[in-house]
Design an enzyme around this catalytic site. Structure first.
Site, short mmCIF file in Angstrom:
data_model
loop_
_atom_site.label_atom_id
_atom_site.label_comp_id
_atom_site.label_asym_id
_atom_site.label_seq_id
_atom_site.Cartn_x
_atom_site.Cartn_y
_atom_site.Cartn_z
N ARG A 1 0.86 -1.18 0.00
CA ARG A 1 0.00 0.00 0.00
C ARG A 1 0.89 1.23 0.00
NH1 ARG A 1 -3.53 -2.75 -1.58
NH2 ARG A 1 -5.54 -3.23 -0.59
N HIS B 1 -1.27 0.39 -9.57
CA HIS B 1 -1.96 -0.58 -8.70
C HIS B 1 -2.47 -1.76 -9.55
CE1 HIS B 1 -4.08 -1.02 -4.58
NE2 HIS B 1 -3.92 -2.20 -5.14
C1 GLV Z 1 -5.41 -5.05 -4.06
O1 GLV Z 1 -4.68 -4.16 -3.76
C2 GLV Z 1 -5.95 -5.95 -3.09
O2 GLV Z 1 -5.83 -5.66 -1.91
O3 GLV Z 1 -6.51 -6.98 -3.50
#
Ligand code: GLV
Length: 310
Positions: free
Chosen positions: A225, A273
């Site tokens: 994160r 991401h």
């Molecule tokens: C993506 O970041 C997830 O947590 O699946």
């Protein structure tokens, strides 16, 4: 009874079809068309869904969070109290993350940033050969993702270390734990890989202090994160040469605003991401299984541990 589905518009119908393929008797309602609130027994939702909204459903008995990370569930107001929340533990999520970590470990290990720069300059120059057995990799977090990545890296012959909050023995991985273990591992990590859950205890863990402990010229890979990294500290470490490169998939905020320095930093490799994306057909079986279990009052799979924070 019905299942409320709420995720990115592009994925909504794929998810519905994947759930129905496994149990055609499910009645699936696509948010915001929830219909009669009392009908909703399960909510299958992702980060953009407002947790306060879930308090509208008096017969809700299961919430499924459609991803591996659960930090969004800990932001106020959080899910309605007393309703079990499951997350996804999915083989494909885990293997995609493993691939992304490998991609970036090999990118840094095989001096790809340097060779790309040399190519741009049309310079024919052989750099010193990298030695796999001497490139020490430290992984922050040995959950599903970290454990899998550790196995892949070991398989390639890298010396692998892992740091966890509590002691955790993993075959062939040198373990470090707790507050004392973190600097000890960092001091030996030529490549530091962050695959931790984001909690109050891990927010900002990749800060000037930790980066300063790495061997000079180390690399950082963050697939966890954005909140794990103190951006100003990483940028300073990159600019001073303390950190020679960073591969980042996650940011705060997301999407990362166009003005942020990471976008154009020569030593930063970004993905939006996208390291590991949930594939509905792969993740749907555990969701349907949990809906069936919730109805039968049986123990649920992959429950979020609210006391532990993940
Ligand atoms: C993506 O970041 C997830 O947590 O699946």
């Amino acid at each position: 009874m019905a299942v409320l589905l709420s995720t990115k518009a592009a994925a909504m119908e794929m998810w519905r079809d994947a759930l129905l393929a496994l149990d055609p008797t499910l009645e699936i309602r696509l948010f915001p068309d929830a219909g009669e609130p009392a009908d909703i027994e399960a909510a299958v939702v992702w980060t953009a869904h407002d947790m306060a909204e879930l308090r509208r459903y008096p017969n809700l008995r299961l919430i499924v969070s459609m991803g591996a990370g659960v930090d969004h569930l800990f932001r106020p107001p959080g899910p309605p109290p007393g309703i079990p929340v499951a997350r996804l533990v999915d083989r494909m999520l885990t293997s995609q993350m493993g691939e992304w970590v490998l991609l970036n470990v090999l990118r840094f290990h095989r001096q790809d940033l340097e060779y790309r720069a040399l190519q741009r300059d049309r310079t024919w120059l052989e750099l010193p050969a990298p030695v796999t057995a001497e490139r020490r990799i430290g992984i922050l977090g040995l959950g599903e993702l970290g454990t899998h990545a550790a196995g892949l890296l070991r398989g390639l012959g890298f010396p692998v270390m892992g740091w966890t909050r509590r002691p955790r023995a993993l075959d062939g991985v040198e373990g470090f734990h707790g507050d004392a273990g973190l600097p000890a591992m960092a001091a030996r990590s030529d490549i530091l890989v962050c695959l931790l859950p984001l909690t109050a205890a891990t927010r900002g863990i990749v800060n000037a202090r930790l980066l300063g402990l790495l061997p000079r010229g180390a690399f950082l890979i963050n697939g966890a994160r954005g909140g794990h990294v103190v951006d100003a500290d990483l940028l300073a470490a990159l600019d001073s040469g303390q950190v020679a490169g960073a591969a980042l998939d996650v940011f705060e905020p997301e999407p990362l605003p166009p003005g942020r320095p990471y976008w154009s930093h020569a030593r930063v490799v970004m993905t939006p991401h996208a390291a590991s994306i949930t594939i509905p057909a792969s993740a749907a079986p555990q969701v349907v299984e949990n809906i069936h279990r919730a109805r039968a009052g049986q123990p649920l799979l992959n429950l979020v541990d609210f006391a532990a924070g993940y």
